[in-house]
Design a protein around this motif. Structure first.
Motif, PDB file in Angstrom:
ATOM      1  N   LEU A   1       7.203  13.366  -1.683  1.00  0.00           N
ATOM      2  CA  LEU A   1       6.616  13.786  -0.410  1.00  0.00           C
ATOM      3  C   LEU A   1       7.531  13.423   0.758  1.00  0.00           C
ATOM      4  O   LEU A   1       7.709  14.214   1.691  1.00  0.00           O
ATOM      5  N   ALA A   2       8.105  12.230   0.714  1.00  0.00           N
ATOM      6  CA  ALA A   2       8.979  11.781   1.803  1.00  0.00           C
ATOM      7  C   ALA A   2      10.223  12.655   1.912  1.00  0.00           C
ATOM      8  O   ALA A   2      10.793  12.819   2.994  1.00  0.00           O
ATOM      9  N   ALA A   3      10.640  13.236   0.798  1.00  0.00           N
ATOM     10  CA  ALA A   3      11.830  14.091   0.807  1.00  0.00           C
ATOM     11  C   ALA A   3      11.537  15.481   1.346  1.00  0.00           C
ATOM     12  O   ALA A   3      12.463  16.201   1.751  1.00  0.00           O
ATOM     13  N   THR A   4      10.258  15.871   1.371  1.00  0.00           N
ATOM     14  CA  THR A   4       9.929  17.264   1.703  1.00  0.00           C
ATOM     15  C   THR A   4       8.930  17.439   2.834  1.00  0.00           C
ATOM     16  O   THR A   4       8.872  18.520   3.430  1.00  0.00           O
TER      17      THR A   4
ATOM     18  N   VAL B   1      16.664   8.448   4.248  1.00  0.00           N
ATOM     19  CA  VAL B   1      16.312   7.046   4.475  1.00  0.00           C
ATOM     20  C   VAL B   1      14.898   6.765   3.979  1.00  0.00           C
ATOM     21  O   VAL B   1      14.618   5.711   3.395  1.00  0.00           O
ATOM     22  N   ALA B   2      13.988   7.713   4.203  1.00  0.00           N
ATOM     23  CA  ALA B   2      12.603   7.547   3.761  1.00  0.00           C
ATOM     24  C   ALA B   2      12.524   7.376   2.248  1.00  0.00           C
ATOM     25  O   ALA B   2      11.812   6.492   1.738  1.00  0.00           O
ATOM     26  N   VAL B   3      13.236   8.209   1.516  1.00  0.00           N
ATOM     27  CA  VAL B   3      13.235   8.098   0.055  1.00  0.00           C
ATOM     28  C   VAL B   3      13.810   6.749  -0.376  1.00  0.00           C
ATOM     29  O   VAL B   3      13.276   6.083  -1.269  1.00  0.00           O
TER      30      VAL B   3
ATOM     31  N   TRP C   1     -10.610   9.066  -5.103  1.00  0.00           N
ATOM     32  CA  TRP C   1      -9.804  10.261  -4.854  1.00  0.00           C
ATOM     33  C   TRP C   1      -9.403  10.346  -3.382  1.00  0.00           C
ATOM     34  O   TRP C   1      -8.238  10.613  -3.058  1.00  0.00           O
ATOM     35  N   ALA C   2     -10.364  10.118  -2.490  1.00  0.00           N
ATOM     36  CA  ALA C   2     -10.065  10.173  -1.059  1.00  0.00           C
ATOM     37  C   ALA C   2      -9.014   9.139  -0.682  1.00  0.00           C
ATOM     38  O   ALA C   2      -8.100   9.409   0.104  1.00  0.00           O
ATOM     39  N   PHE C   3      -9.130   7.948  -1.258  1.00  0.00           N
ATOM     40  CA  PHE C   3      -8.186   6.878  -0.946  1.00  0.00           C
ATOM     41  C   PHE C   3      -6.786   7.196  -1.464  1.00  0.00           C
ATOM     42  O   PHE C   3      -5.798   7.103  -0.733  1.00  0.00           O
ATOM     43  N   VAL C   4      -6.700   7.565  -2.733  1.00  0.00           N
ATOM     44  CA  VAL C   4      -5.393   7.789  -3.341  1.00  0.00           C
ATOM     45  C   VAL C   4      -4.654   8.940  -2.660  1.00  0.00           C
ATOM     46  O   VAL C   4      -3.472   8.820  -2.304  1.00  0.00           O
ATOM     47  N   VAL C   5      -5.353  10.063  -2.417  1.00  0.00           N
ATOM     48  CA  VAL C   5      -4.699  11.214  -1.802  1.00  0.00           C
ATOM     49  C   VAL C   5      -4.344  10.929  -0.339  1.00  0.00           C
ATOM     50  O   VAL C   5      -3.219  11.162   0.107  1.00  0.00           O
ATOM     51  N   GLY C   6      -5.323  10.409   0.421  1.00  0.00           N
ATOM     52  CA  GLY C   6      -5.071  10.131   1.829  1.00  0.00           C
ATOM     53  C   GLY C   6      -3.994   9.090   2.039  1.00  0.00           C
ATOM     54  O   GLY C   6      -3.111   9.246   2.892  1.00  0.00           O
ATOM     55  N   LYS C   7      -4.037   8.027   1.253  1.00  0.00           N
ATOM     56  CA  LYS C   7      -3.068   6.958   1.438  1.00  0.00           C
ATOM     57  C   LYS C   7      -1.699   7.290   0.863  1.00  0.00           C
ATOM     58  O   LYS C   7      -0.685   6.756   1.319  1.00  0.00           O
ATOM     59  N   THR C   8      -1.651   8.170  -0.129  1.00  0.00           N
ATOM     60  CA  THR C   8      -0.346   8.632  -0.590  1.00  0.00           C
ATOM     61  C   THR C   8       0.356   9.414   0.514  1.00  0.00           C
ATOM     62  O   THR C   8       1.561   9.253   0.751  1.00  0.00           O
ATOM     63  N   ALA C   9      -0.415  10.244   1.235  1.00  0.00           N
ATOM     64  CA  ALA C   9       0.147  10.951   2.388  1.00  0.00           C
ATOM     65  C   ALA C   9       0.579   9.956   3.463  1.00  0.00           C
ATOM     66  O   ALA C   9       1.627  10.127   4.100  1.00  0.00           O
TER      67      ALA C   9
END
Length: 423
Positions: free
Chosen positions: A337-340, A129-131, A100-108
């Motif tokens: 996330l990249a869009a917002t 551009v990020a999207v 959980w820590a990996f998936v959430v932290g690394k998704t951010a």
């Protein structure tokens, strides 16, 4: 893990295609990325002229984590990294919490890297551009891990060349002043610890190859060799760049720089290099994003196999041999996330989650028996203590948000367990 299937006729096993050079390059692509372009300024703001002490401390903790992760990956060469190690050595709860820590932290972190690409390529349209970058790299990963390794090889070569040019320009500049590197009165223990925690963001990809353990040839031999090699090369590069930039800008100038490496080459009288540095930063962020999506999707696959995430995600494409559903799902979340999202503050949040992840890795390595490849006892002990100290030395907002995310993961695990016990 043989014999498990995500559904009728849908395989969930990956193919072993990556050799030592591929493994090292994926590790380098994960570390020598946007971290060195983004983390130096906030770290200098925390530690002042003690920046190099913070870098050294982060490297020591990273070395302990890398050693523990390498020994565990050789023992458990499956996708998922510390999610698998925690589950096998400490129990299902700790494995789930690590995942959980990996998936959430690394998704951010994925969103932060994508936004870094946007800010360098087209500042006025950074989110768009990020999207686009997320969509493009998700497509590359979907096409197969070997293609991802090939693209990482190209990106690493270009970024190393750019960083080498920055070091050369700063080192030969008349503005360079070795006295600026001396530790001054602005250094505090708290500042050095906070800087180490922030700089850990730039090291945190060294065990990415462990999350790809199911796709590595001869993992018991390849992974323990690849991780230390990638970490050593990265440390040398980071130390050289940090010293060069400090010598030109000084601690205060570095702390206030929005684009430290670009400003360093301008201050060194090599303004013509600034556009090259911008391109290098964008490519570095692309390399980090590519490797991050790889790692998060593999951990998602492992957690879905054990039903900590929807079982539908535990599928591997029968022809391409990649976890296509996790790839697409992770890409969609990161694109949103990249869009917002705002990139500020993400470094501390990500560092907290990843430090928690590696704390569990070190605790898992401590439980290995000598015949299972247990490292010298001091390594997992220092790694565990270092991770906890650096995590709670981060800015308060990062500690609070990171702790809240871990609490949500723990609560979700408790609810799922309670539901499973209900007749």
């Amino acid at each position: 893990m043989g014999g498990r299937a995500a559904g009728a006729g849908v395989p969930d096993e990956l193919r072993r295609r990556l050799g030592l050079s591929d493994a090292v390059l994926i590790g380098l692509g994960s570390m020598i990325g946007a971290g060195i372009f983004a983390a130096l300024a906030p770290a200098a703001g925390a530690a002042g002229s003690g920046l190099m002490l913070g870098l050294a401390l982060a490297a020591v903790v990273a070395y302990c984590n890398a050693t523990s992760s390498a020994r565990l990956a050789a023992r458990y060469p499956a996708s998922g990294g510390t999610y698998v190690y925690g589950r096998e050595r400490l129990g299902e709860f700790w494995g789930c919490l690590a995942g959980w820590a990996f998936v959430v932290g690394k998704t951010a972190s994925c969103a932060a890297m994508a936004l870094t690409v946007g800010s360098y390529v087209w500042p006025g349209q950074a989110h768009a551009v990020a999207v686009g970058a997320v969509v493009a790299l998700t497509a590359v990963n979907y096409a197969g891990v070997q293609k991802s390794a090939w693209l990482t090889r190209v990106i690493v070569a270009v970024v190393l060349a750019v960083l080498g040019a920055v070091v050369a320009a700063a080192s030969t500049s008349p503005a360079s002043d070795a006295a600026r590197l001396a530790v001054g009165d602005d250094v505090t223990a708290t500042g050095v610890l906070q800087a180490a925690g922030l700089l850990f963001f730039a090291f945190a990809g060294y065990a990415r190859i462990a999350t790809l353990g199911e796709e590595v040839r001869d993992p018991a031999r390849t992974i323990p060799r690849a991780i230390p090699i990638a970490l050593a090369v990265t440390l040398v590069v980071y130390a050289a760049v940090a010293l060069a930039v400090l010598s030109v800008l000084g601690p205060r100038g570095l702390a206030g720089a929005s684009a430290p490496l670009s400003e360093a080459v301008r201050a060194a009288g090599a303004g013509w290099l600034a556009p090259v540095v911008r391109v290098g930063a964008a490519l570095a962020a692309l390399g980090s994003l590519l490797a991050l999506i790889l790692g998060v999707s593999r951990t998602t696959l492992a957690m879905a196999r054990d039903r900590h995430l929807p079982r539908a995600l535990a599928a591997v494409h029968p022809r391409l041999g990649v976890p296509h559903r996790p790839e697409v799902s992770v890409g969609a979340v990161v694109a949103l996330l990249a869009a917002t999202a705002d990139v500020r503050g993400v470094i501390g949040f990500s560092s907290f989650g990843v430090l928690a992840y590696y704390a569990i890795a070190n605790a898992s390595a401590w439980t290995l028996r000598p015949d299972e490849g247990r490292p010298v006892w001091i390594i997992p002990v220092l790694g565990l203590a270092g991770c906890l100290v650096l995590a709670f030395a981060l800015p308060l907002s990062s500690v609070v948000s990171g702790s809240a995310v871990l609490a949500v993961g723990a609560a979700a695990y408790a609810v799922r367990r309670a539901a499973a016990r209900t007749p």
